[in-house]
Design an enzyme around this catalytic site. Structure first.
Site, mmCIF file in Angstrom:
data_model
loop_
_atom_site.group_PDB
_atom_site.id
_atom_site.type_symbol
_atom_site.label_atom_id
_atom_site.label_comp_id
_atom_site.label_asym_id
_atom_site.label_seq_id
_atom_site.Cartn_x
_atom_site.Cartn_y
_atom_site.Cartn_z
ATOM 1 C CG HIS A 50 -3.220 -0.942 14.477
ATOM 2 N ND1 HIS A 50 -3.119 -2.254 14.074
ATOM 3 C CD2 HIS A 50 -3.112 -0.969 15.835
ATOM 4 C CE1 HIS A 50 -2.955 -3.027 15.131
ATOM 5 N NE2 HIS A 50 -2.960 -2.281 16.208
ATOM 6 C CG ASN A 74 -7.663 -4.895 0.710
ATOM 7 O OD1 ASN A 74 -6.925 -3.934 0.902
ATOM 8 N ND2 ASN A 74 -7.326 -6.130 1.039
ATOM 9 C CG HIS A 105 -1.912 -1.120 1.239
ATOM 10 N ND1 HIS A 105 -3.088 -1.113 0.511
ATOM 11 C CD2 HIS A 105 -1.875 -2.307 1.895
ATOM 12 C CE1 HIS A 105 -3.740 -2.248 0.729
ATOM 13 N NE2 HIS A 105 -3.021 -2.984 1.549
#
Length: 700
Positions: free
Chosen positions: A338, A147, A74
């Site tokens: 996170h 995603n 990413h």
């Protein structure tokens, strides 16, 4: 407040320190006014530079360290600020503050990224797209790190370094960049049947989106919602774009990468600048705990989705992106996401891939940004942080007092712990009674049924694109045995698919499905013990899995190329431009040069951006050819215009034209179809709204 109205929450309310340098004096980092930032301090004009030049040392030392370690995955991304507005109260399921109270607005920051490529790679490789949202809630930050594809390649986090190493450039030559079409990736795939479902998604058009604004987002994993009484429900999170889900053609994606490698980044930025604020509906699939085992797949398996026919997606809110970053590095590059950043009312499931990510993501951010990365403005929560953590690299806060421990009396017992009844976070209590093992659940052994479901759910043209994508990728694999193993694997998804790919690769066409050995097993297991379960999906087709079912009746923000040159029909142009803009589209003139272009009536318009030599069809959504005898005569002799129109035809875009432009169309377009329209502006616009006329591919 109605759902479609613009949210009112201010994204500027976040603790982001913006520095305005207008009218200010240049200083060092310690505030010393600087007289000269162009020349080093020397002994005489031609003498040696002096090490005492603290201004030079500061400038170069900072420059030497401007590149923080790049994200392993990413790395290339875009980002934007926005607002999430709740449209359905979820207090029945969750105590999370931002999910309680219809109309509640929560600031968000969104980072949209490619996975495999480095920071300097193109926006349009065939790749998964990251879709991460940071909610700045009243109870702390909640990061939904997902995603644009609802499943993943692997089932257990132990394999995460392996799949990433496999898809990254090969170790001996560092090629190819941002691409999965090479030996190491497909070697890993061919030896890991659990990748089968994800491979269908990544070989589909989902992996080459038209725009970041036109792709879905998924939380991927199963999470839990926990209400105030402590009752939990399993949940899957979904983002559904208001504009629908759309892609480009593969040939088009490759050409876009050459014409404008920042295509997605520029598209998102410009849409926000123009006030075409990107929007997504936020939905959830909720599963009672007692229904955890009611499906013929394991809801904790990250290679599985829950078909919407079994559990519908319930829309509970809308996210609107309203503000571009002020500084890309400070906001997009330093943003740290996170999946372990949760708030009261949300908790984790035992998904083994999610459990591993809970360590990996925080560990990565500490490496990249330091132990105090949460103190960077883009990562700070709304409320000031209160705890006993001190020191470490880049400590931004100055803490008063002597107590950096708890319990304490020297600090008056502060900061106080929050009781559960006062909103303190309490993990959901779940009884676990089991032996410690290094193994995988037998319920995870079905690798093909949902791969079949996805493929069977695609429209005919989408299935053809998957066939061609697999053929292209595997044709780049140099090792015959790897190609053969993948084809063998495909027989368990669809025999016709496997035969098509085999023929393209010059491999003997398989006659029947063949089980594939699963090399991902425990050392004490036999191949038979770990063999994949071969079965049919419980749902034969799922409409939500096909982009063909998400087309929206809108052309909002669509960019239409309009051909003009000196002598163009001004009356027709004004009519076309007005019609496009009335529908929310963008009329983009393409002309021989920048500057003023003279119409047939002697008036002029300014061509500000696009020419026949600096642009191409792949950068637009459709084409309209304006008439005018002199304009058409020019177009007939302009090779770039012919190539532009041919590409628009090849990539199945709508093409409209005035009657007197017929000669140009006859010269450049082989045959007409329903999306090539003469003097029919209304139907041309309707064709643009449908995105593409994919049926044209059958005639190419």
């Amino acid at each position: 407040m109605k759902n479609h109205e613009k949210p009112t929450a201010k994204t500027d309310d976040l603790q982001h320190e913006t520095i305005n340098q207008q009218g200010k004096t240049f200083t060092t980092n310690t505030g010393v006014p600087v007289n000269d930032s162009h020349n080093t301090l020397k002994l005489g004009e031609r003498g040696p530079s002096l090490i005492e030049d603290f201004i030079f040392r500061e400038k170069l030392a900072h420059f030497d360290r401007e590149r923080i370690p790049e994200r392993v995955v990413h790395a290339r991304a875009s980002g934007a600020h926005g607002v999430f507005r709740l449209t359905k109260d979820m207090s029945q399921y969750s105590s999370a503050d931002f999910l309680n109270g219809v109309g509640k607005e929560t600031p968000v920051f969104v980072r949209l990224s490619t996975v495999a490529g480095f920071r300097g790679s193109t926006d349009l490789p065939r790749d998964v797209r990251g879709f991460s949202v940071k909610f700045y809630t009243q109870q702390g930050n909640f990061d939904l790190v997902g995603n644009n594809i609802p499943v993943f390649f692997i089932q257990d986090a132990m394999k995460f370094p392996d799949v990433v190493h496999a898809v990254k450039p090969e170790q001996d030559n560092q090629m190819p960049q941002a691409a999965s079409a090479h030996d190491t990736f497909w070697d890993f795939v061919s030896l890991s049947p659990e990748t089968a479902h994800m491979i269908m998604w990544t070989m589909s058009d989902r992996a080459i989106p038209r725009s970041l604004r036109m792709m879905e987002g998924f939380g991927v994993h199963t999470f839990k919602l926990v209400n105030k009484e402590g009752k939990a429900h399993f949940v899957k999170f979904h983002w559904k774009p208001v504009l629908g889900v759309h892609s480009v053609a593969w040939d088009e994606a490759q050409k876009i990468s050459g014409k404008n490698s920042d295509f997605h980044r520029e598209d998102l930025w410009q849409a926000i600048e123009d006030g075409d604020f990107p929007e997504w509906d936020f939905g959830v699939q909720i599963i009672p705990q007692e229904d955890e085992h009611k499906f013929d797949f394991d809801i904790l398996d990250p290679t599985k989705l829950i078909p919407e026919e079994l559990v519908p997606v319930e829309i509970i809110g809308r996210m609107t992106l309203t503000k571009n970053p002020t500084n890309f590095f400070a906001e997009v590059e330093q943003s740290a996401f996170h999946p372990g950043n949760i708030v009261p009312g949300i908790d984790f499931s035992d998904d083994p891939l999610l459990q591993g990510r809970l360590f990996s993501y925080s560990d990565t951010q500490m490496y990249r940004l330091g132990v105090n990365h949460q103190q960077l403005p883009i990562n700070r929560p709304l409320e000031q942080v209160q705890n006993t953590l001190r020191e470490g690299a880049s400590q931004h806060f100055i803490h008063k007092g002597k107590a950096s421990y708890t319990p304490n009396s020297t600090g008056g017992g502060c900061p106080f712990l929050a009781m559960a009844t006062q909103g303190g976070f309490v993990s959901h209590g779940e009884r676990v009674d089991a032996h410690k093992v290094r193994a995988r659940s037998k319920s995870f052994l079905d690798h093909y049924s949902q791969a079949k479901l996805f493929y069977n759910s695609q429209a005919e043209y989408e299935q053809q694109h998957i066939k061609d994508a697999l053929s292209f990728e595997l044709s780049k694999v140099k090792t015959p045995e790897i190609r053969e193993r993948v084809v063998q694997m495909l027989t368990n998804i669809d025999l016709d698919l496997a035969q098509y790919v085999a023929k393209k690769l010059g491999i003997d066409e398989p006659k029947e499905a063949k089980p594939v050995e699963n090399f991902v097993r425990n050392a004490d297991e036999t191949a038979e013990d770990a063999a994949s379960v071969i079965k049919e999906p419980s749902v034969s087709k799922s409409e939500a899995l096909s982009m063909a079912n998400t087309a929206k009746d809108t052309m909002k923000s669509r960019k239409i190329a309009v051909f003009i040159s000196d002598g163009f029909d001004r009356k027709s142009f004004d009519k076309v431009k007005s019609a496009i803009e009335k529908e929310g589209g963008k009329c983009a003139t393409v002309a021989p040069m920048l500057g003023m272009i003279k119409a047939d009536d002697g008036s002029e318009i300014e061509n500000k951006e696009f020419t026949y030599f600096n642009s191409a069809s792949v950068l637009f959504d459709a084409l309209y050819v304006i008439g005018g005898e002199k304009n058409v005569k020019f177009l007939l002799n302009e090779k770039n215009a012919s190539e532009f129109a041919n590409d628009a035809f090849k990539h199945c875009k709508a093409i409209g034209y005035d009657a007197d432009a017929q000669k140009f169309i006859d010269k450049t377009i082989i045959k007409n179809d329903e999306a090539i329209l003469k003097d029919d502006l209304e139907n041309f616009l309707n064709a643009v709204k449908k995105h593409r006329y994919w049926e044209r591919e059958k005639t190419l």
